[in-house]
Design a protein around this motif. Structure first.
Motif, PDB file in Angstrom:
ATOM      1  N   TYR A 294       3.957   1.246  -1.214  1.00 20.48           N
ATOM      2  CA  TYR A 294       3.317   1.547   0.022  1.00 20.48           C
ATOM      3  C   TYR A 294       4.071   0.789   1.107  1.00 20.48           C
ATOM      4  O   TYR A 294       4.931  -0.230   0.914  1.00 20.48           O
ATOM      5  CB  TYR A 294       1.792   1.224   0.323  1.00 20.48           C
ATOM      6  N   ILE A 295       3.907   1.248   2.565  1.00 21.34           N
ATOM      7  CA  ILE A 295       4.569   0.593   3.770  1.00 21.34           C
ATOM      8  C   ILE A 295       3.515  -0.333   4.271  1.00 21.34           C
ATOM      9  O   ILE A 295       2.421   0.068   4.505  1.00 21.34           O
ATOM     10  CB  ILE A 295       4.971   1.688   4.589  1.00 21.34           C
ATOM     11  N   ASP A 296       4.092  -1.558   4.296  1.00 24.46           N
ATOM     12  CA  ASP A 296       3.272  -2.538   4.897  1.00 24.46           C
ATOM     13  C   ASP A 296       3.135  -2.641   6.324  1.00 24.46           C
ATOM     14  O   ASP A 296       3.751  -1.683   7.039  1.00 24.46           O
ATOM     15  CB  ASP A 296       3.516  -4.324   4.202  1.00 24.46           C
ATOM     16  N   GLU A 297       2.202  -3.618   6.967  1.00 18.82           N
ATOM     17  CA  GLU A 297       2.058  -3.272   8.444  1.00 18.82           C
ATOM     18  C   GLU A 297       3.213  -3.441   9.335  1.00 18.82           C
ATOM     19  O   GLU A 297       3.415  -3.088  10.374  1.00 18.82           O
ATOM     20  CB  GLU A 297       1.031  -4.671   8.848  1.00 18.82           C
ATOM     21  N   ASN A 298       4.253  -4.088   8.686  1.00 19.52           N
ATOM     22  CA  ASN A 298       5.632  -4.507   9.288  1.00 19.52           C
ATOM     23  C   ASN A 298       6.401  -3.170   9.210  1.00 19.52           C
ATOM     24  O   ASN A 298       7.759  -3.389   9.492  1.00 19.52           O
ATOM     25  CB  ASN A 298       6.246  -5.600   9.018  1.00 19.52           C
ATOM     26  N   GLY A 299       6.008  -2.202   8.444  1.00 15.83           N
ATOM     27  CA  GLY A 299       7.065  -1.123   8.215  1.00 15.83           C
ATOM     28  C   GLY A 299       7.923  -1.169   6.884  1.00 15.83           C
ATOM     29  O   GLY A 299       9.006  -0.468   6.646  1.00 15.83           O
ATOM     30  N   ASN A 300       7.809  -2.343   6.207  1.00 19.23           N
ATOM     31  CA  ASN A 300       8.374  -2.748   4.953  1.00 19.23           C
ATOM     32  C   ASN A 300       8.043  -1.963   3.611  1.00 19.23           C
ATOM     33  O   ASN A 300       6.655  -1.915   3.682  1.00 19.23           O
ATOM     34  CB  ASN A 300       8.582  -4.112   4.833  1.00 19.23           C
ATOM     35  N   LEU A 301       8.886  -1.439   2.931  1.00 14.81           N
ATOM     36  CA  LEU A 301       8.484  -0.625   1.676  1.00 14.81           C
ATOM     37  C   LEU A 301       8.135  -1.919   0.635  1.00 14.81           C
ATOM     38  O   LEU A 301       8.867  -2.625   0.375  1.00 14.81           O
ATOM     39  CB  LEU A 301       9.328   0.109   1.113  1.00 14.81           C
ATOM     40  N   VAL A 302       6.900  -1.672   0.102  1.00 16.58           N
ATOM     41  CA  VAL A 302       6.459  -2.796  -0.930  1.00 16.58           C
ATOM     42  C   VAL A 302       6.235  -2.296  -2.135  1.00 16.58           C
ATOM     43  O   VAL A 302       5.420  -1.122  -2.222  1.00 16.58           O
ATOM     44  CB  VAL A 302       4.927  -3.321  -0.747  1.00 16.58           C
ATOM     45  N   GLU A 303       7.177  -2.295  -3.253  1.00 12.57           N
ATOM     46  CA  GLU A 303       6.988  -1.552  -4.615  1.00 12.57           C
ATOM     47  C   GLU A 303       6.220  -2.488  -5.224  1.00 12.57           C
ATOM     48  O   GLU A 303       6.042  -3.501  -5.664  1.00 12.57           O
ATOM     49  CB  GLU A 303       8.588  -1.731  -5.231  1.00 12.57           C
ATOM     50  N   ALA A 304       5.439  -1.504  -6.103  1.00  8.37           N
ATOM     51  CA  ALA A 304       4.423  -2.118  -6.814  1.00  8.37           C
ATOM     52  C   ALA A 304       4.952  -2.483  -8.556  1.00  8.37           C
ATOM     53  O   ALA A 304       5.330  -1.506  -8.987  1.00  8.37           O
ATOM     54  CB  ALA A 304       2.998  -1.371  -7.006  1.00  8.37           C
ATOM     55  N   THR A 305       4.849  -3.741  -8.802  1.00  7.24           N
ATOM     56  CA  THR A 305       5.139  -3.849 -10.196  1.00  7.24           C
ATOM     57  C   THR A 305       4.016  -4.011 -10.930  1.00  7.24           C
ATOM     58  O   THR A 305       4.294  -4.136 -12.212  1.00  7.24           O
ATOM     59  CB  THR A 305       5.989  -5.302 -10.026  1.00  7.24           C
ATOM     60  N   GLU A 306       2.849  -4.545 -10.529  1.00  5.34           N
ATOM     61  CA  GLU A 306       1.509  -4.470 -11.261  1.00  5.34           C
ATOM     62  C   GLU A 306       0.584  -3.821 -10.363  1.00  5.34           C
ATOM     63  O   GLU A 306       0.811  -3.246  -9.198  1.00  5.34           O
ATOM     64  CB  GLU A 306       1.057  -5.892 -10.975  1.00  5.34           C
ATOM     65  N   PRO A 307      -0.369  -3.103 -11.212  1.00  5.85           N
ATOM     66  CA  PRO A 307      -1.411  -2.387 -10.610  1.00  5.85           C
ATOM     67  C   PRO A 307      -2.045  -3.041  -9.245  1.00  5.85           C
ATOM     68  O   PRO A 307      -2.180  -4.370  -9.333  1.00  5.85           O
ATOM     69  CB  PRO A 307      -2.628  -2.406 -11.746  1.00  5.85           C
ATOM     70  N   ASN A 308      -2.313  -2.361  -8.158  1.00  3.19           N
ATOM     71  CA  ASN A 308      -2.504  -2.829  -6.930  1.00  3.19           C
ATOM     72  C   ASN A 308      -3.483  -2.117  -6.061  1.00  3.19           C
ATOM     73  O   ASN A 308      -3.768  -2.224  -4.958  1.00  3.19           O
ATOM     74  CB  ASN A 308      -1.371  -3.272  -6.148  1.00  3.19           C
ATOM     75  N   SER A 309      -3.822  -0.993  -6.556  1.00  2.57           N
ATOM     76  CA  SER A 309      -4.730  -0.150  -5.950  1.00  2.57           C
ATOM     77  C   SER A 309      -5.699   0.883  -6.926  1.00  2.57           C
ATOM     78  O   SER A 309      -5.300   0.732  -7.778  1.00  2.57           O
ATOM     79  CB  SER A 309      -3.588   1.013  -5.234  1.00  2.57           C
ATOM     80  N   TYR A 310      -6.592   1.626  -6.288  1.00  6.38           N
ATOM     81  CA  TYR A 310      -7.636   2.259  -6.734  1.00  6.38           C
ATOM     82  C   TYR A 310      -7.340   3.794  -6.445  1.00  6.38           C
ATOM     83  O   TYR A 310      -7.097   4.144  -5.397  1.00  6.38           O
ATOM     84  CB  TYR A 310      -9.070   2.054  -6.433  1.00  6.38           C
ATOM     85  N   LYS A 311      -7.438   4.520  -7.931  1.00  8.53           N
ATOM     86  CA  LYS A 311      -7.415   6.099  -7.583  1.00  8.53           C
ATOM     87  C   LYS A 311      -8.658   6.501  -8.030  1.00  8.53           C
ATOM     88  O   LYS A 311      -9.025   6.048  -8.830  1.00  8.53           O
ATOM     89  CB  LYS A 311      -6.069   6.437  -8.357  1.00  8.53           C
ATOM     90  N   TYR A 312      -9.177   7.553  -7.200  1.00  8.66           N
ATOM     91  CA  TYR A 312     -10.242   8.067  -7.672  1.00  8.66           C
ATOM     92  C   TYR A 312     -10.160   9.437  -8.303  1.00  8.66           C
ATOM     93  O   TYR A 312      -9.569  10.352  -7.698  1.00  8.66           O
ATOM     94  CB  TYR A 312     -11.256   8.135  -6.500  1.00  8.66           C
ATOM     95  N   GLU A 313     -10.996   9.814  -9.584  1.00  6.86           N
ATOM     96  CA  GLU A 313     -10.761  11.022 -10.075  1.00  6.86           C
ATOM     97  C   GLU A 313     -12.247  11.307 -10.649  1.00  6.86           C
ATOM     98  O   GLU A 313     -12.917  10.754 -11.279  1.00  6.86           O
ATOM     99  CB  GLU A 313      -9.741  10.707 -11.222  1.00  6.86           C
ATOM    100  N   ALA A 314     -12.186  12.778 -10.509  1.00  8.24           N
ATOM    101  CA  ALA A 314     -13.586  13.244 -11.336  1.00  8.24           C
ATOM    102  C   ALA A 314     -13.110  13.812 -12.430  1.00  8.24           C
ATOM    103  O   ALA A 314     -11.954  14.442 -12.535  1.00  8.24           O
ATOM    104  CB  ALA A 314     -14.063  14.602 -10.171  1.00  8.24           C
ATOM    105  N   PHE A 315     -14.131  14.150 -13.409  1.00  8.82           N
ATOM    106  CA  PHE A 315     -13.696  14.329 -14.698  1.00  8.82           C
ATOM    107  C   PHE A 315     -13.903  15.819 -14.749  1.00  8.82           C
ATOM    108  O   PHE A 315     -15.272  15.814 -14.804  1.00  8.82           O
ATOM    109  CB  PHE A 315     -13.913  13.461 -15.938  1.00  8.82           C
ATOM    110  N   ILE A 316     -13.483  16.467 -15.575  1.00  7.15           N
ATOM    111  CA  ILE A 316     -13.788  17.922 -15.846  1.00  7.15           C
ATOM    112  C   ILE A 316     -15.309  17.951 -16.716  1.00  7.15           C
ATOM    113  O   ILE A 316     -15.950  18.743 -16.396  1.00  7.15           O
ATOM    114  CB  ILE A 316     -12.817  18.883 -16.496  1.00  7.15           C
ATOM    115  N   PHE A 317     -15.066  16.993 -17.633  1.00 10.25           N
ATOM    116  CA  PHE A 317     -16.269  16.961 -18.548  1.00 10.25           C
ATOM    117  C   PHE A 317     -17.484  16.646 -17.820  1.00 10.25           C
ATOM    118  O   PHE A 317     -18.720  16.826 -18.353  1.00 10.25           O
ATOM    119  CB  PHE A 317     -16.126  16.374 -19.872  1.00 10.25           C
ATOM    120  N   ASP A 318     -17.396  15.820 -16.770  1.00 11.03           N
ATOM    121  CA  ASP A 318     -18.765  15.620 -16.133  1.00 11.03           C
ATOM    122  C   ASP A 318     -19.651  16.843 -15.693  1.00 11.03           C
ATOM    123  O   ASP A 318     -20.805  16.539 -15.201  1.00 11.03           O
ATOM    124  CB  ASP A 318     -18.599  14.637 -14.964  1.00 11.03           C
TER     125      ASP A 318
END
Ligand code: UTP
Length: 412
Positions: free
Chosen positions: A344-368
């Protein structure tokens, strides 16, 4: 116009506000527009559920075995009856097929839509979309029809998917019967619940899981289109199973015969600890329990015949009446969070490359979606006939294992 400053401040997104303030006019305008489209009430709720531990998620839920029918252990007369019942519906043009192709295929690591992955099968390599197209063409010949084929894409891969089909002349499938539609998106959130910005100064969004399919079919007019065509039964399957049987008249016949609105094909688990979701009943309703949620003792539990009580794997080979999809589309499926890497791009406009998990993704599952019905018809098929998944780069469920299964099935 809503006051975006107020919206961001009230929703704990002050850092984004500071970021926006530093941008030039056009970038600023673009981001403000996106902020105004975000449902912050939903985003805040999602963030609150990000850290729910698995055992809490199933705490107090009664998990029971759900019955199934073995395709190859039924009386011949019953088999023939189901086959006729199912085949008639297909022949009458009341059946449609949907392919879910909106996933990111992160484990496989293929660049481009997963359906454009080339599988080195005999006698000549084939793309995953090509395998599906060819199988559908065989069904069309067999039943003397043309099955409408709907393909769900993500906003991220839609253009590439359509272009891919055009470049390959739809693999010979009648083009006028192929329809693409987009699934939904949700923002990714940082560990602190902040929205993330991508390299193009957009809010970082990701497809919201294959459970998005029900609402997307409604929103994108697919259900209306199906109604117009007189479709009554809909098969929904994954793009990444080289042996997916999209037109099994036995599954359709069984579901109709049992008076159910939903049905699904299963294969028995390779071993009690295989990393797949299995069918069960949760609080008396059909469900799939993830391998991470199934207590070890239950995973190993068997009946008097030595069959695993929780052994029927969900292989994304699902069948619905049109009414069933309409019903699920009117519900809000739960979202599950996954902790993932996101640059992602940080507050100062610099690209931050993730080497470790750092964020949440949200998904609905078909079987629900199964949860809104009293019963489901489950037909146990055979792994060597029904299931050749391509999930990982190598090892289990990889191109290598799928190629072998495919070649063996087609005797190549
Ligand atoms: P998976 O859940 O295995 O995800 O998808 P994936 O994207 O293929 O792979 P990973 O997890 O990133 O490695 C099962 C099926 O659901 C579709 C996929 O395209 C595949 O057909 N899917 C998944 C969607 O259509 N949309 C989604 O948001 C997620």
């Amino acid at each position: 116009m809503k006051d975006y400053r107020k919206i961001l401040e009230e929703n704990n997104q002050g850092s984004l506000l500071r970021f926006i303030d530093k941008l030039d006019e056009s970038k600023k305008e673009n981001l403000i527009k996106q902020v105004e489209e975000i449902d912050f009430e939903q985003v805040n709720k999602l963030y609150e559920t990000s850290n729910i531990e698995i055992d809490k998620a199933i705490k107090g839920v009664i998990i029971e075995h759900v019955p199934f029918v073995d395709k190859y252990k039924m009386e011949e007369s019953k088999y023939n009856h189901l086959e006729e019942l199912g085949s008639n519906v297909i022949k009458e043009g009341k059946y449609a097929v949907v392919t879910m192709a909106g996933g990111q295929g992160t484990r496989l690591g293929h660049k481009g839509p997963k359906g454009s992955f080339l599988l080195n099968v005999k006698p000549k390599e084939k793309y995953l979309f090509q395998i599906i197209a060819e199988n559908l063409e065989k069904e069309n010949e067999k039943h003397e029809i043309v099955l409408p084929w709907y393909i769900m894409t993500s906003t991220e891969n839609n253009k590439k998917t359509v272009e891919f089909f055009e470049e390959h002349n739809f693999f010979g499938y009648p083009k006028e019967n192929v329809y693409f539609f987009n699934q939904g998106n949700l923002p990714l959130l940082s560990e602190e619940g902040k929205l993330l910005i991508d390299e193009n100064y957009n809010i970082k969004l990701a497809s919201d899981g294959n459970g998005s399919i029900y609402k997307s079919m409604k929103k994108e007019g697919i259900l209306d289109d199906m109604k117009k065509r007189g479709i009554e039964w809909i098969f929904i399957g994954a793009v990444d199973n080289a042996l997916l049987n999209m037109c099994d008249p036995i599954l359709l016949g069984l579901t109709i015969d049992e008076g159910n609105e939903i049905g699904s094909k299963s294969v028995v688990k390779a071993n009690p600890h295989e990393r797949v979701g299995v069918f069960c009943k949760k609080d008396s309703r059909p469900a799939v329990i993830e391998y991470t949620e199934l207590p070890e003792s239950m995973a190993e539990e068997t009946d008097e015949d030595g069959e695993l009580l929780f052994g029927e794997s969900h292989i994304m080979c699902n069948l619905y009446s049109l009414k069933a999809i309409e019903k699920i589309a009117g519900q809000n499926l739960p979202y599950h969070s996954a902790y993932k890497k996101a640059s992602y791009i940080d507050e100062n406009g610099n690209l931050v490359e993730a080497t470790e998990p750092n964020s949440y993704k949200y998904e609905a599952f078909i079987f629900d979606g199964f949860n809104y019905f009293d019963n489901i018809s489950i037909l146990r098929g055979r792994r060597e006939e029904d299931f050749a998944p391509i999930k990982n780069k190598e090892g289990v469920d990889s191109p290598e294992t799928a190629i072998k299964l495919y070649n063996d099935y087609w005797k190549l």
